[in-house]
Design an enzyme around this catalytic site. Sequence first.
Site, mmCIF file in Angstrom:
data_model
loop_
_atom_site.group_PDB
_atom_site.id
_atom_site.type_symbol
_atom_site.label_atom_id
_atom_site.label_comp_id
_atom_site.label_asym_id
_atom_site.label_seq_id
_atom_site.Cartn_x
_atom_site.Cartn_y
_atom_site.Cartn_z
ATOM 1 N N GLU A 79 8.383 -20.590 -24.776
ATOM 2 C CA GLU A 79 9.167 -21.499 -25.608
ATOM 3 C C GLU A 79 8.263 -22.094 -26.683
ATOM 4 O O GLU A 79 8.650 -22.997 -27.398
ATOM 5 C CB GLU A 79 9.819 -22.592 -24.767
ATOM 6 C CG GLU A 79 8.849 -23.406 -23.931
ATOM 7 C CD GLU A 79 9.525 -24.525 -23.175
ATOM 8 O OE1 GLU A 79 10.025 -25.448 -23.839
ATOM 9 O OE2 GLU A 79 9.548 -24.478 -21.932
ATOM 10 N N CYS A 111 11.652 -23.422 -19.657
ATOM 11 C CA CYS A 111 10.739 -22.951 -18.601
ATOM 12 C C CYS A 111 11.331 -21.826 -17.767
ATOM 13 O O CYS A 111 10.730 -21.416 -16.768
ATOM 14 C CB CYS A 111 10.348 -24.108 -17.691
ATOM 15 S SG CYS A 111 9.486 -25.398 -18.576
ATOM 16 N N THR A 152 2.088 -35.062 -18.793
ATOM 17 C CA THR A 152 2.653 -33.820 -18.237
ATOM 18 C C THR A 152 2.486 -32.653 -19.220
ATOM 19 O O THR A 152 3.275 -31.721 -19.212
ATOM 20 C CB THR A 152 4.138 -34.009 -17.847
ATOM 21 O OG1 THR A 152 4.904 -34.350 -19.010
ATOM 22 C CG2 THR A 152 4.309 -35.104 -16.816
ATOM 23 N N SER A 201 15.888 -35.784 -17.284
ATOM 24 C CA SER A 201 15.389 -34.439 -16.960
ATOM 25 C C SER A 201 15.019 -34.346 -15.475
ATOM 26 O O SER A 201 15.298 -33.339 -14.820
ATOM 27 C CB SER A 201 14.197 -34.053 -17.851
ATOM 28 O OG SER A 201 13.032 -34.773 -17.510
ATOM 29 N N HIS A 233 9.312 -24.678 -9.917
ATOM 30 C CA HIS A 233 8.812 -24.923 -11.270
ATOM 31 C C HIS A 233 8.154 -26.301 -11.218
ATOM 32 O O HIS A 233 8.770 -27.260 -10.746
ATOM 33 C CB HIS A 233 9.970 -24.908 -12.275
ATOM 34 C CG HIS A 233 9.597 -25.563 -13.573
ATOM 35 N ND1 HIS A 233 8.501 -25.139 -14.303
ATOM 36 C CD2 HIS A 233 10.108 -26.639 -14.236
ATOM 37 C CE1 HIS A 233 8.376 -25.910 -15.368
ATOM 38 N NE2 HIS A 233 9.335 -26.824 -15.353
ATOM 39 N N LYS A 242 9.892 -34.080 -5.023
ATOM 40 C CA LYS A 242 11.061 -34.958 -5.110
ATOM 41 C C LYS A 242 12.332 -34.159 -4.826
ATOM 42 O O LYS A 242 13.245 -34.650 -4.175
ATOM 43 C CB LYS A 242 11.186 -35.540 -6.524
ATOM 44 C CG LYS A 242 10.173 -36.599 -6.866
ATOM 45 C CD LYS A 242 10.574 -37.117 -8.226
ATOM 46 C CE LYS A 242 9.557 -37.858 -8.965
ATOM 47 N NZ LYS A 242 10.117 -38.974 -9.707
ATOM 48 N N SER A 308 14.859 -26.519 -18.786
ATOM 49 C CA SER A 308 15.698 -27.583 -19.345
ATOM 50 C C SER A 308 16.708 -27.034 -20.329
ATOM 51 O O SER A 308 16.471 -26.006 -20.977
ATOM 52 C CB SER A 308 14.817 -28.604 -20.078
ATOM 53 O OG SER A 308 14.191 -29.434 -19.154
HETATM 54 P P1 HMG Z 1 7.047 -42.410 -16.676
HETATM 55 O O1 HMG Z 1 8.078 -43.367 -17.160
HETATM 56 O O2 HMG Z 1 5.736 -42.377 -17.350
HETATM 57 O O3 HMG Z 1 6.695 -42.612 -15.166
HETATM 58 O O4 HMG Z 1 7.733 -40.975 -16.744
HETATM 59 P P2 HMG Z 1 7.463 -43.400 -13.997
HETATM 60 O O5 HMG Z 1 7.477 -44.855 -14.288
HETATM 61 O O6 HMG Z 1 8.753 -42.702 -13.688
HETATM 62 O O7 HMG Z 1 6.403 -43.156 -12.830
HETATM 63 C C1 HMG Z 1 6.135 -41.879 -12.365
HETATM 64 C C2 HMG Z 1 5.797 -41.978 -10.894
HETATM 65 O O8 HMG Z 1 4.548 -42.652 -10.752
HETATM 66 C C3 HMG Z 1 6.802 -42.797 -10.098
HETATM 67 O O9 HMG Z 1 6.951 -42.154 -8.855
HETATM 68 C C4 HMG Z 1 6.103 -44.141 -9.920
HETATM 69 O O10 HMG Z 1 6.539 -44.862 -8.782
HETATM 70 C C5 HMG Z 1 4.675 -43.664 -9.767
HETATM 71 P P3 HMG Z 1 8.423 -41.707 -8.316
HETATM 72 O O11 HMG Z 1 9.146 -42.945 -8.094
HETATM 73 O O12 HMG Z 1 9.034 -40.926 -9.456
HETATM 74 O O13 HMG Z 1 8.144 -40.898 -7.119
HETATM 75 N N1 HMG Z 1 3.654 -44.707 -10.018
HETATM 76 C C6 HMG Z 1 2.570 -44.858 -9.237
HETATM 77 N N2 HMG Z 1 2.164 -44.219 -8.123
HETATM 78 C C7 HMG Z 1 0.990 -44.617 -7.551
HETATM 79 N N3 HMG Z 1 0.236 -45.620 -8.044
HETATM 80 C C8 HMG Z 1 0.607 -46.296 -9.150
HETATM 81 C C9 HMG Z 1 1.827 -45.920 -9.798
HETATM 82 N N4 HMG Z 1 2.490 -46.349 -10.896
HETATM 83 C C10 HMG Z 1 3.597 -45.604 -11.013
HETATM 84 N N5 HMG Z 1 -0.162 -47.280 -9.624
HETATM 85 C C11 HMG Z 1 8.050 -38.629 -16.624
HETATM 86 C C12 HMG Z 1 7.397 -39.833 -15.977
HETATM 87 C C13 HMG Z 1 7.808 -37.437 -15.730
HETATM 88 C C14 HMG Z 1 9.553 -38.869 -16.784
HETATM 89 C C15 HMG Z 1 7.405 -38.402 -18.028
HETATM 90 O O14 HMG Z 1 6.056 -38.080 -17.870
HETATM 91 C C16 HMG Z 1 8.095 -37.302 -18.818
HETATM 92 O O15 HMG Z 1 9.058 -37.556 -19.535
HETATM 93 N N6 HMG Z 1 7.587 -36.033 -18.732
HETATM 94 C C17 HMG Z 1 8.195 -34.870 -19.430
HETATM 95 C C18 HMG Z 1 9.520 -34.457 -18.816
HETATM 96 C C19 HMG Z 1 9.389 -33.782 -17.470
HETATM 97 O O16 HMG Z 1 8.336 -33.333 -17.064
HETATM 98 N N7 HMG Z 1 10.536 -33.671 -16.747
HETATM 99 C C20 HMG Z 1 10.578 -32.986 -15.469
HETATM 100 C C21 HMG Z 1 11.912 -32.334 -15.163
HETATM 101 S S1 HMG Z 1 12.485 -31.305 -16.494
HETATM 102 C C22 HMG Z 1 11.558 -29.829 -16.355
HETATM 103 O O17 HMG Z 1 10.936 -29.603 -15.367
HETATM 104 C C23 HMG Z 1 11.569 -28.915 -17.537
HETATM 105 C C24 HMG Z 1 10.316 -28.952 -18.408
HETATM 106 O O18 HMG Z 1 9.255 -28.278 -17.762
HETATM 107 C C25 HMG Z 1 10.598 -28.323 -19.787
HETATM 108 C C26 HMG Z 1 11.193 -26.925 -19.863
HETATM 109 O O19 HMG Z 1 12.084 -26.533 -19.113
HETATM 110 O O20 HMG Z 1 10.811 -26.237 -20.829
HETATM 111 C C27 HMG Z 1 9.861 -30.360 -18.681
#
Ligand code: HMG
Length: 390
Positions: A79, A111, A152, A201, A233, A242, A308
């Site tokens: 992609e 992906c 990420t 996502s 993935h 999760k 996605s």
């Molecule tokens: P965010 O807002 O930075 O993080 O977004 P958060 O506040 O959701 O925290 C992440 C985790 O860290 C949480 O755990 C927190 O509790 C934990 P969870 O509740 O989710 O289990 N946390 C801590 N843990 C330990 N000690 C601490 C601490 N503080 C917080 N001190 C997000 C995270 C992944 C959303 C962001 O990075 C993002 O937008 N990433 C890109 C999108 C993505 O990867 N999406 C995944 C699904 S979609 C997909 O897989 C397709 C993709 O690969 C693209 C394609 O298909 O081409 C992305």
Amino acid sequence: MKIGIDKIGFYTPHIYVDMNKLAVARNVEPEKFTIGIGQDKMAVPPITQDSVTLGANAALEIIDQADKEAIDFVIFGTETGIDHSKSGAVYIHHLLGLKPNARCVEVKHACYGATAGIQMAKGHVALNPESKVLVIGSDIARYGLNTGGESTQGAGAVALLISANPRIMTLENKSVSLTADIMDFWRPLYSDKALVDGKFSNEQYISFFQKVWEKYKEETGMDLEDFEAICYHLPYTKMGLKAMRTVLGDAPEEVQERLKEHYRISTLYNRNVGNIYTGSLYLSLLSLLELNDDIKAGSRIGMFSYGSGAVGEFFSGILEENYKEHLLVKEHKDLFESRKEVTVEEYEQIFEKTLPTDGSNIELDINEDSATICLSGLTDDMRQYVNKMR
Ligand code: HMG
């Protein structure tokens, strides 16, 4: 006829940034990145690597002379392609010195592209049992400095040789796919960075997994106990966990423990590379196969592919006798160990350094890049590639 994965190659750039240090620089607790997201190191692509060179370097380590004569189809899943018209597969075909009588295409759906490529390859081999198909998943995940998605990011490629009588894994025919038109992650043609609704996502990934898994169970009569491991993935390594946690509940305790432990092993490579988009599921499979010490031939491995936008698919494979002998465990250990750390400041400079988009020429220094195949510049709007072995 058995059809499946005969060889698996992998490549990731020679430099990385430490996630603890990135967290400190972003004023975030390091555990958020290393535990909450589940990433230790993030591969940083130098300007001399793009999706074509990453893919070609991954393929280079598995293709021998006999393969060169048998490969008649190259499917390049990406992609982050480098041209709106010409496929990256054609450049890779040239860089690897494959035979002229081959078909070359690029396949895209976020992906999910490499999985689409594998399914096409299976059909091709079923009709042409002597053929081998080279399927490559190669990407550079880019969200931007100081963005929610920054932790990420990643870069790398996995190359799979699909053939009859495969030596690593036979792919089973049953699979369940699901498509829905959603906006959880996308990248408009004018942007070199992805746009994402992060929370949405995550929710969609889990929902797609639950739906394809339920339908797969319904249509096959199988359940979690029929799987030695399930690979996911992995946009980041916490994501698959999760999703898996939502379906583990009813399985016997020992099945839950086995799946969780094998999940952990399946994330070790990804933990040190980051998201490589369409190659991520296959990097996770590679991690599981190369690093486990208890999974026997004949075991069934489940695979959840998610792209996605969105397309999801659940399918499976059965490990072949002596599969371990056909993996490049030492080469990949060496690849990881030879990487060099860059500081957050250096990573930021590398991130900002992009190719000209105004038609001007550029010559790049490929001596700094330890990869065999590199991008050496742009001349008259044409990318120039070098295979240092030739
Ligand atoms: P965010 O807002 O930075 O993080 O977004 P958060 O506040 O959701 O925290 C992440 C985790 O860290 C949480 O755990 C927190 O509790 C934990 P969870 O509740 O989710 O289990 N946390 C801590 N843990 C330990 N000690 C601490 C601490 N503080 C917080 N001190 C997000 C995270 C992944 C959303 C962001 O990075 C993002 O937008 N990433 C890109 C999108 C993505 O990867 N999406 C995944 C699904 S979609 C997909 O897989 C397709 C993709 O690969 C693209 C394609 O298909 O081409 C992305």
